[in-house]
Design an enzyme around this catalytic site. Structure first.
Site, PDB file in Angstrom:
ATOM      1  N   THR A 148       0.812  -1.217   0.000  1.00 43.78           N
ATOM      2  CA  THR A 148       0.000   0.000   0.000  1.00 43.78           C
ATOM      3  C   THR A 148       0.845   1.266   0.000  1.00 43.78           C
ATOM      4  O   THR A 148       0.395   2.303  -0.487  1.00 43.78           O
ATOM      5  CB  THR A 148      -0.939   0.027   1.211  1.00 43.78           C
ATOM      6  OG1 THR A 148      -0.175   0.075   2.418  1.00 43.78           O
ATOM      7  CG2 THR A 148      -1.827  -1.214   1.244  1.00 43.78           C
ATOM      8  N   ASP A 149       2.049   1.212   0.543  1.00 43.73           N
ATOM      9  CA  ASP A 149       2.907   2.391   0.585  1.00 43.73           C
ATOM     10  C   ASP A 149       3.337   2.784  -0.826  1.00 43.73           C
ATOM     11  O   ASP A 149       3.202   3.945  -1.247  1.00 43.73           O
ATOM     12  CB  ASP A 149       4.131   2.114   1.464  1.00 43.73           C
ATOM     13  CG  ASP A 149       4.741   3.380   2.051  1.00 43.73           C
ATOM     14  OD1 ASP A 149       4.142   4.460   1.898  1.00 43.73           O
ATOM     15  OD2 ASP A 149       5.809   3.282   2.673  1.00 43.73           O
TER      16      ASP A 149
END
Length: 414
Positions: A148-149
């Site tokens: 997700t980063d």
């Protein structure tokens, strides 16, 4: 005690071997594309009796050697490679500093990132039933483990580049945004690779690679996600945003700072939270927010910069202390700028620090390590941090000073 009867041992070994072989095959540059897992896979293949001529062992060996750096002065092994992450940050820094959205370099980089979207339902699908695979990994090829980063950072980059194919661009954005949203955990935060693997009792397991059984939610990841939401006109009244903000309130330290899981450390976490809160439209004069700004100012060094060491992960009393670095100074500048009042002496001193330490070729020198892999185990030296974050910080200040804010997005929700 040795138990002679082991009815499931062969089945367990066969299943472990099958699992490993899938994840070192095409689509991944090694097991999880990170040094410890890749080395352990090599050891396992040898222990299982695979000959050196076997394609799987040959590929695992070649992938591992891809981490080697053998220059005239030393030999070292990188923990991993970070081309997706680096490319996304560079796009953002260049676009924010005024490079046109149609510039060939931005177009080429955005096309490369778009082609790196992961359309495979990897290990994340065990806990997340979201049907449509998307997301980006950190490395060149790592289809089982998009995160997700990187996904948030890539989308923040792609939003700034003029799309050549509007329909494909919007389809990609909608698909990736839905994937990102699907990872919000029950506590309101986002973790890197998984959903709701946040129960502390798992850390009591008698075996754990770097004590990393959990994939904890993080303030920095959560704030980066709402920063993205703010730039693309995502509904600020949506429950996902409200839950994320409550998560950030709950994870603020007593002194006003936030822990940085993926960058060193509290300077990183605090900057990202303040920037995310501004982007999502929070009133930046709220007391709890200004406590974050005040913490940053409280640890500014005499030379005008900021620094913090990896020791803070094991000794929180060392937080905010360290020799000034260009990347950490840049994070602090952007965090304080997010709260308004660009004339604050802390900002002006920090700008002078960056300008006075810039070298003749336009770069900055930074031998310190300011990236985090596994806290307390290994850390990452991103060589581009000393370049792209100062550029982004200076651009942020200039744009805010001129009332420009951030460049508009080519993708907008609704």
């Amino acid at each position: 005690h040795r138990i002679p009867w082991k009815p499931f041992r062969r089945l367990a070994l066969e299943e472990a071997e099958r699992w490993m072989m899938e994840r070192i095959s095409d689509g991944s540059d090694g097991l999880a594309t990170v040094y410890p897992a890749m080395l352990n896979a090599l050891i396992a293949l040898h222990a299982l009796g695979y000959p050196k001529s076997h394609p799987a062992l040959a590929k695992a060996q070649k992938d591992f050697e891809g981490l080697f750096v053998n220059d005239p002065e030393d030999f070292r092994i990188q923990p991993c490679l970070s081309p997706v992450w680096d490319t996304a940050i560079n796009i953002i820094a260049l676009a924010e500093s005024g490079l046109p959205a149609e510039h060939p370099s931005l177009q080429k980089a955005a096309a490369w990132l778009s082609n790196k979207e992961v359309r495979f339902r990897g290990d994340w699908a065990k806990n997340n039933p979201h049907p449509d695979a998307s997301g980006w990994a950190f490395e060149y090829n790592n289809v089982y483990y998009p995160d997700t980063d990187d996904t948030a950072m890539v989308l923040m980059a792609l939003r700034l580049v003029h799309p050549k194919d509007k329909k494909s661009y919007e389809d990609l954005f909608q698909r990736a945004l839905a994937w990102q949203l699907s990872f919000q955990c029950r506590d309101g935060g986002w973790a890197a690779f998984d959903k709701d693997v946040i129960d502390g009792w798992l850390e009591n397991m008698p075996f754990a690679d770097h004590n990393a059984i959990l994939d904890p939610t993080c303030s920095d990841l959560t704030a980066r996600t709402i920063e993205l939401f703010g730039y693309i006109n995502f509904d600020r009244g949506d429950a996902s945003v409200e839950n994320a903000i409550q998560y950030l309130i709950a994870t603020q330290e007593d002194d006003g700072s936030w822990y940085g899981r993926w960058g060193v450390n509290y300077i990183y976490g605090t900057w990202q939270v303040l920037r995310g809160l501004r982007a999502i439209g929070q009133d930046m004069t709220q007391d709890w927010i200004l406590r974050g700004r005040d913490w940053l100012e409280s640890c500014q060094n005499d030379d005008g910069g900021w620094g913090e060491t990896c020791a803070t992960y094991e000794d929180p009393s060392a937080k905010g202390k360290g020799e000034s670095t260009s990347s950490q100074t840049s994070w602090a500048i952007m965090g304080i700028c997010a709260c308004g009042d660009l004339n604050r002496s802390s900002i002006q001193r920090a700008l002078r620090y960056l300008l006075s330490t810039q070298q003749g070729d336009g770069s900055w020198n930074e031998p310190q390590i300011t990236g985090t892999g596994f806290p307390g185990v290994f850390y990452l030296k991103y060589d581009m941090y000393r370049q792209n974050f100062p550029l982004l910080a200076l651009a942020t200040y200039v744009n805010y000073r001129h009332g420009l804010g951030h460049p508009p997005s080519f993708f907008r929700c609704g």
